[in-house]
Design a protein around this motif. Structure first.
Motif, short mmCIF file in Angstrom:
data_model
loop_
_atom_site.label_atom_id
_atom_site.label_comp_id
_atom_site.label_asym_id
_atom_site.label_seq_id
_atom_site.Cartn_x
_atom_site.Cartn_y
_atom_site.Cartn_z
N GLN A 96 0.82 -1.21 0.00
CA GLN A 96 0.00 0.00 0.00
C GLN A 96 0.86 1.26 0.00
OE1 GLN A 96 -3.01 -0.03 -0.68
NE2 GLN A 96 -3.56 -2.14 -0.29
N ILE A 97 1.92 1.26 0.79
CA ILE A 97 2.81 2.43 0.83
C ILE A 97 3.51 2.60 -0.52
CG2 ILE A 97 4.90 3.39 1.87
CD1 ILE A 97 4.03 2.02 4.51
N ALA A 98 3.98 1.49 -1.08
CA ALA A 98 4.67 1.55 -2.37
C ALA A 98 3.74 2.02 -3.48
CB ALA A 98 5.28 0.19 -2.71
N VAL A 99 2.48 1.53 -3.48
CA VAL A 99 1.50 1.98 -4.47
C VAL A 99 1.28 3.48 -4.35
CG1 VAL A 99 -0.95 1.92 -5.10
CG2 VAL A 99 0.29 -0.21 -4.79
N GLY A 100 1.15 3.96 -3.11
CA GLY A 100 0.95 5.39 -2.90
C GLY A 100 2.11 6.23 -3.38
N VAL A 101 3.31 5.84 -2.98
CA VAL A 101 4.51 6.60 -3.36
C VAL A 101 4.70 6.56 -4.88
CG1 VAL A 101 7.02 6.70 -3.19
CG2 VAL A 101 5.65 6.27 -1.15
N MET A 102 4.55 5.38 -5.48
CA MET A 102 4.72 5.25 -6.91
C MET A 102 3.66 6.06 -7.67
SD MET A 102 6.53 4.01 -9.37
CE MET A 102 7.52 2.71 -8.57
N SER A 103 2.43 6.08 -7.15
CA SER A 103 1.36 6.86 -7.79
C SER A 103 1.70 8.34 -7.81
CB SER A 103 0.03 6.63 -7.08
OG SER A 103 -0.39 5.29 -7.18
N ILE A 104 2.26 8.82 -6.70
CA ILE A 104 2.65 10.23 -6.62
C ILE A 104 3.76 10.54 -7.62
CG2 ILE A 104 3.75 11.97 -5.15
CD1 ILE A 104 2.25 10.74 -2.79
N LEU A 105 4.74 9.63 -7.71
CA LEU A 105 5.84 9.84 -8.65
C LEU A 105 5.35 9.82 -10.09
CD1 LEU A 105 8.61 7.62 -6.99
CD2 LEU A 105 8.44 10.11 -6.96
N VAL A 106 4.44 8.88 -10.39
CA VAL A 106 3.88 8.81 -11.74
C VAL A 106 3.07 10.07 -12.04
CG1 VAL A 106 2.26 7.58 -13.24
CG2 VAL A 106 3.86 6.29 -11.83
N THR A 107 2.31 10.55 -11.03
CA THR A 107 1.52 11.77 -11.22
C THR A 107 2.41 12.96 -11.53
OG1 THR A 107 -0.21 10.97 -9.72
CG2 THR A 107 -0.14 13.33 -10.14
N ILE A 108 3.48 13.10 -10.75
CA ILE A 108 4.36 14.27 -10.90
C ILE A 108 5.14 14.24 -12.21
CG2 ILE A 108 6.39 15.43 -9.93
CD1 ILE A 108 5.39 14.67 -7.17
N PHE A 109 5.70 13.07 -12.53
CA PHE A 109 6.65 13.02 -13.64
C PHE A 109 6.06 12.50 -14.97
CE2 PHE A 109 9.35 12.71 -9.82
CZ PHE A 109 10.14 13.83 -10.02
N LEU A 110 4.95 11.76 -14.89
CA LEU A 110 4.44 11.16 -16.12
C LEU A 110 3.03 11.59 -16.50
CD1 LEU A 110 5.67 7.44 -15.81
CD2 LEU A 110 6.62 9.25 -17.23
N ALA A 111 2.16 11.86 -15.52
CA ALA A 111 0.74 12.10 -15.81
C ALA A 111 0.53 13.22 -16.81
CB ALA A 111 -0.02 12.39 -14.52
N THR A 112 1.11 14.39 -16.54
CA THR A 112 0.88 15.54 -17.42
C THR A 112 1.41 15.32 -18.83
OG1 THR A 112 0.84 17.07 -15.55
CG2 THR A 112 1.27 18.01 -17.72
N PRO A 113 2.69 14.91 -19.00
CA PRO A 113 3.16 14.68 -20.37
C PRO A 113 2.41 13.57 -21.10
CG PRO A 113 4.81 13.97 -18.76
CD PRO A 113 3.79 14.74 -18.02
N VAL A 114 1.98 12.52 -20.37
CA VAL A 114 1.24 11.44 -21.02
C VAL A 114 -0.15 11.91 -21.43
CG1 VAL A 114 0.14 9.19 -20.65
CG2 VAL A 114 2.51 9.55 -19.93
N LEU A 115 -0.84 12.62 -20.53
CA LEU A 115 -2.18 13.10 -20.84
C LEU A 115 -2.17 14.13 -21.97
CD1 LEU A 115 -3.64 13.39 -17.24
CD2 LEU A 115 -4.37 11.79 -19.00
N LYS A 116 -1.09 14.88 -22.07
CA LYS A 116 -0.99 15.86 -23.16
C LYS A 116 -0.93 15.18 -24.53
CE LYS A 116 1.22 19.82 -20.88
NZ LYS A 116 2.45 20.63 -20.79
N LYS A 117 -0.50 13.93 -24.55
CA LYS A 117 -0.42 13.22 -25.82
C LYS A 117 -1.77 12.72 -26.30
CE LYS A 117 4.40 11.73 -25.42
NZ LYS A 117 4.86 12.38 -26.67
N GLY A 118 -2.81 12.95 -25.49
CA GLY A 118 -4.15 12.58 -25.91
C GLY A 118 -4.73 11.44 -25.12
N TRP A 119 -6.06 11.32 -25.17
CA TRP A 119 -6.77 10.32 -24.38
C TRP A 119 -6.32 8.91 -24.75
CZ3 TRP A 119 -9.76 6.08 -25.32
CH2 TRP A 119 -10.46 5.55 -24.23
N ARG A 120 -6.22 8.60 -26.02
CA ARG A 120 -5.90 7.25 -26.45
C ARG A 120 -4.53 6.81 -25.94
NH1 ARG A 120 -5.07 5.34 -32.76
NH2 ARG A 120 -3.99 3.38 -32.27
N PHE A 121 -3.55 7.70 -26.01
CA PHE A 121 -2.20 7.37 -25.55
C PHE A 121 -2.22 7.11 -24.05
CE2 PHE A 121 2.05 8.32 -24.00
CZ PHE A 121 2.86 7.66 -24.93
N ALA A 122 -2.92 7.98 -23.29
CA ALA A 122 -2.98 7.82 -21.83
C ALA A 122 -3.74 6.56 -21.44
CB ALA A 122 -3.64 9.05 -21.21
#
Length: 499
Positions: free
Chosen positions: A313-339
């Motif tokens: 649970q802790i690892a999922v939380g920490v990893m989710s935050i890291l993915v949100t900070i470093f990957l979410a925005t650039p991935v979502l900018k590539k469009g819904w299908r890519f995300a």
């Protein structure tokens, strides 16, 4: 207006919320933290109780024969409630029901489980049909099984249905692009908090004590939600993103709702995404949980369950935050299908890695002995962190992209379609996986999941391919639906101005 123009590069990633939106966003985020905390904690407690008391296949017997019928029953009840009350009534009814059940579990069902369990019946059935040991265990320990069913229902109705329905109603399309992925960070905080609760000494030795924190969290959800909605009612112009004319509600039975879902290609494709994730993660975790149970049996220390699930649970939380900070925005900018494709692609890569290790990991035993490790212990860790990565990407990218699909739909389709897709569709994938696991383990594996790993990995790969095809087609339909929604919105404003 794009996020890049509204904020600087750092602000757009770290906190893409305007100051005047905090009044809406912060209460929403707090509710999400609390609901996600309950979800993460009850999900861990239900697995820990079963793995401690029964064979691992009991989980999949429950999902095969009990979860889907229960979800259908809860969906029928939710449909009746939704026809007789509004948004706030639905939300409060769901929360109060789970508050009552988890309280009953804490004070009676789980403390008295040894007195209530059906030992004689289970032993008689196990002697006659030993390959069905998981099913007899689930029947014998029915208080734990009943808790398992409700913990599954919490994730569906408290999180997927009533919370996201509420959020979708008060969030504009342009806000959703920024709000939804960032909300995942707050879900991660709930998961981390649940992990730390599982590390408490009294919870490690008595799993039932974790329910005290669930009950407190539900009370806080009710307080925050009702305060928030009272402010919405007092200041409707601030929160209402679009003033829509009230429509006459169409009363639909459960079967009518399912027929409505079947007539919509849009919702059917969305169902494939939801069923696909449920099927893949359930098949993957079937093998992972069997590895955990085997490891704990060898060590003879049941507190290891709490340690493993708290770390997860802790690892999922920490990893989710890291993915949100470093990957979410650039991935979502590539469009819904890519995300939307990120989760199945991640699941495919992690599945291949995990099953490759299980196939050849024993060859490393001699080497690992020098580090006081075994291949079994390492397989538990590899499986754990594979689940962590898959679920982290799911929370940050799959959930927001799934919810965004509902936004351009009309109100009736949102309420009925969402209840059908999330209420039954999310369970259907896991239940189908359970049918496959229980059938194959009974007929081919002698009740042992370890003997059916090869067909499981092949099934996972096939489902992921179908999932990716559905993402591609749904992406095209979503673009068309958004264009239609925007055209209708502009037309409605034009009519109001002309008047």
């Amino acid at each position: 207006m794009s996020t890049k123009k509204e904020f600087g590069n750092v602000r757009g990633v770290v906190f893409p919320i305007h100051k005047n939106e905090l009044r809406k966003f912060l209460p929403m985020a707090l509710i999400f933290i609390l609901i996600s905390f309950c979800y993460a904690l009850t999900r861990s407690l239900k697995d820990m109780n079963i793995l401690k008391e029964m064979n691992a296949t009991a989980i999949y017997w429950l999902k095969a024969v009990a979860i889907t019928p229960s979800m259908i029953f809860f969906t029928i009840l939710y449909g009746k409630v939704s026809r007789s009350t509004g948004r706030d009534g639905r939300f409060n009814a769901v929360m109060i029901y789970f508050f009552a059940f988890f309280t009953l579990s804490l004070v009676f069902l789980l403390p008295k489980k040894e007195l209530l369990q059906l030992n004689a019946l289970s032993q008689m059935l196990e002697e006659k049909f030993p390959s069905l040991i998981g099913l007899w265990g689930a029947i014998c320990h029915w208080p734990i099984s009943l808790f398992y069913i409700h913990a599954e229902a919490w994730g569906t109705f408290a999180l997927s249905v009533v919370f996201w329905t509420f959020v979708n109603e008060i969030t504009a399309v342009n806000q959703a692009k920024r709000f939804y992925s960032f909300l995942s960070m707050f879900a991660a905080i709930g998961s981390i908090l649940a992990g730390f609760i599982l590390k408490l000494d009294n919870v490690r030795t008595n799993f039932d004590q974790g329910l005290k924190f669930v009950i407190i969290a539900i009370i806080l959800v009710l307080v925050v939600y009702n305060y928030f909605t009272s402010d919405i009612k007092a200041n409707p112009s601030y929160y209402q993103v679009e003033q829509k004319p009230k429509k006459v509600k169409v009363k639909m039975s459960f079967m009518d709702s399912m027929k409505f879902l079947a007539r919509s290609r849009y919702l059917m494709l969305l169902s494939i995404l939801v069923v696909g994730y449920g099927l893949v993660i359930a098949l993957f975790e079937a093998v992972q949980k069997a590895q955990i149970q085997q490891y704990v049996k060898i060590t003879g220390d049941n507190t290891i369950y709490a340690g493993i699930y708290s770390d997860q649970q802790i690892a999922v939380g920490v990893m989710s935050i890291l993915v949100t900070i470093f990957l979410a925005t650039p991935v979502l900018k590539k469009g819904w299908r890519f995300a939307a494709s990120a989760t199945p692609v991640t699941a495919l890569v992690m599945t291949v890695l995990f099953f490759t290790f299980l196939r050849f990991g024993d060859a490393l035993d001699d080497f690992l002995k020098g580090f006081n490790l075994t291949a079994l212990h390492l397989s538990v860790q590899v499986g754990l962190y594979n689940v962590v990565l898959i679920k982290s990407v799911k929370y940050v990218l799959f959930d927001p992209t799934k919810e965004a699909v509902y936004i351009p739909l009309d109100e009736e389709t949102k309420v009925r379609g969402k209840a059908a897709v999330d209420g039954v569709g999310s369970r259907l994938g896991k239940s189908l996986a359970s049918v496959l696991v229980t059938t194959m383990s009974t007929l081919l594996g002698g009740g042992d999941i370890a003997n059916i790993r090869t067909p499981i990995v092949l099934m996972i790969i096939a489902v992921i391919i179908l999932w990716l095809i559905a993402v591609r087609t749904l992406g095209k339909l979503k673009t068309a639906a958004e264009a239609k929604h925007e055209s209708e919105r502009i037309g409605a404003r034009t009519v109001q101005v002309s008047k």
